[in-house]
Design a protein around this motif. Structure first.
Motif, mmCIF file in Angstrom:
data_model
loop_
_atom_site.group_PDB
_atom_site.id
_atom_site.type_symbol
_atom_site.label_atom_id
_atom_site.label_comp_id
_atom_site.label_asym_id
_atom_site.label_seq_id
_atom_site.Cartn_x
_atom_site.Cartn_y
_atom_site.Cartn_z
ATOM 1 N N ASP A 22 8.207 61.154 33.735
ATOM 2 C CA ASP A 22 7.299 60.585 32.738
ATOM 3 C C ASP A 22 7.634 59.161 32.322
ATOM 4 N N ASP A 47 6.831 52.716 27.307
ATOM 5 C CA ASP A 47 7.143 53.288 25.997
ATOM 6 C C ASP A 47 8.612 53.002 25.697
ATOM 7 N N ASP A 49 10.492 52.597 23.101
ATOM 8 C CA ASP A 49 11.248 53.310 22.070
ATOM 9 C C ASP A 49 11.781 54.646 22.559
ATOM 10 N N LYS A 50 11.054 55.235 23.515
ATOM 11 C CA LYS A 50 11.471 56.529 24.019
ATOM 12 C C LYS A 50 12.625 56.400 25.021
ATOM 13 N N PHE A 51 12.766 55.198 25.577
ATOM 14 C CA PHE A 51 13.783 54.986 26.611
ATOM 15 C C PHE A 51 14.651 53.775 26.272
#
Lengths: 93, 128
Positions: A22, A47, A49-51
């Protein structure tokens, strides 16, 4: 071989590679090989902030086996050319 | 795999350009390894020296030293070159000890299990 040739023609274009985990990475297509491994330059994660661990990664090598999608600019694709190439490949195979 | 000429390093997909560089390796199981690339092959098997695992839980992180690693290529998702002039992590992240990150990991795992469990309990309601 068809998609290898196709991606070779796309070198230099901005693409977004979405992986099976993802993670989606946007960057300039630097190179591709027979396994459809991809090297991207000037990368940024969609994205971020997610990684957080990807913050300082600017170039990367992506193993072909983990790619889910390669998102292309709509005008970066000559659909008719691809269509013809696919027909030729199907006839030959 | 044919041997690359010195100039090919810049245009091909080979990992030769990354040799002796500090890299981030993402694995299929979600682990993040970092270290110096010393060797590779056509399967993306890699030898990483001074490897460490960066464990991230929320805003906490910890680097766990691993030493010399050989990674089987089928587990590799991505190999990224780190820009030394940029911060590796967002400023709000805090480095903690190995014991603390393991506790945080455990807490996160239990929270996920609980969420999954609650979701399963609600499924019979058929609210959708």
């Amino acid at each position: 071989m068809l998609f290898f040739s196709y991606f070779k023609d796309l070198v230099g274009q901005e693409v977004t590679v979405e992986l099976k985990n993802d993670l989606a990475i946007r960057g300039t297509l630097h190179s591709v090989d027979q396994y459809l491994n991809i090297k991207l330059e000037n990368t940024r994660v969609v994205d971020q902030d997610k990684f957080p661990h990807m913050l300082s990664v600017r170039n990367c090598f992506i193993r072909g086996s983990v790619v889910r999608y390669v998102q292309l600019p709509p005008d970066g694709v000559d659909v008719d050319l691809l269509h013809d190439a696919a027909r030729r490949e199907a006839r030959g195979a | 795999m044919s041997w690359a000429a010195p100039d090919d390093i810049f245009f091909s997909t080979s990992l030769a350009a990354y040799l002796d560089k500090k890299l981030l390796v993402l694995l299929r199981d979600g682990r993040k390894l970092m270290g110096l690339l010393r060797s590779f092959d056509q399967f993306a098997n890699a030898v990483i020296e001074e490897a460490y695992e960066r464990v991230i839980v929320g805003d906490l992180y910890c680097d766990i030293p691993l030493g010399l690693y050989i990674i089987r290529g089928e587990n590799v998702v991505l190999i990224g070159e780190l820009d030394i002039e940029k911060e590796e992590l967002p400023a709000q992240m805090v480095q903690v000890s190995e014991a603390e990150i393991k506790r945080a990991q455990k807490a996160e795992k239990e929270e996920m299990l609980l969420k999954g469990l609650m979701r399963k309990r609600m499924e019979f309601l058929d609210l959708d």
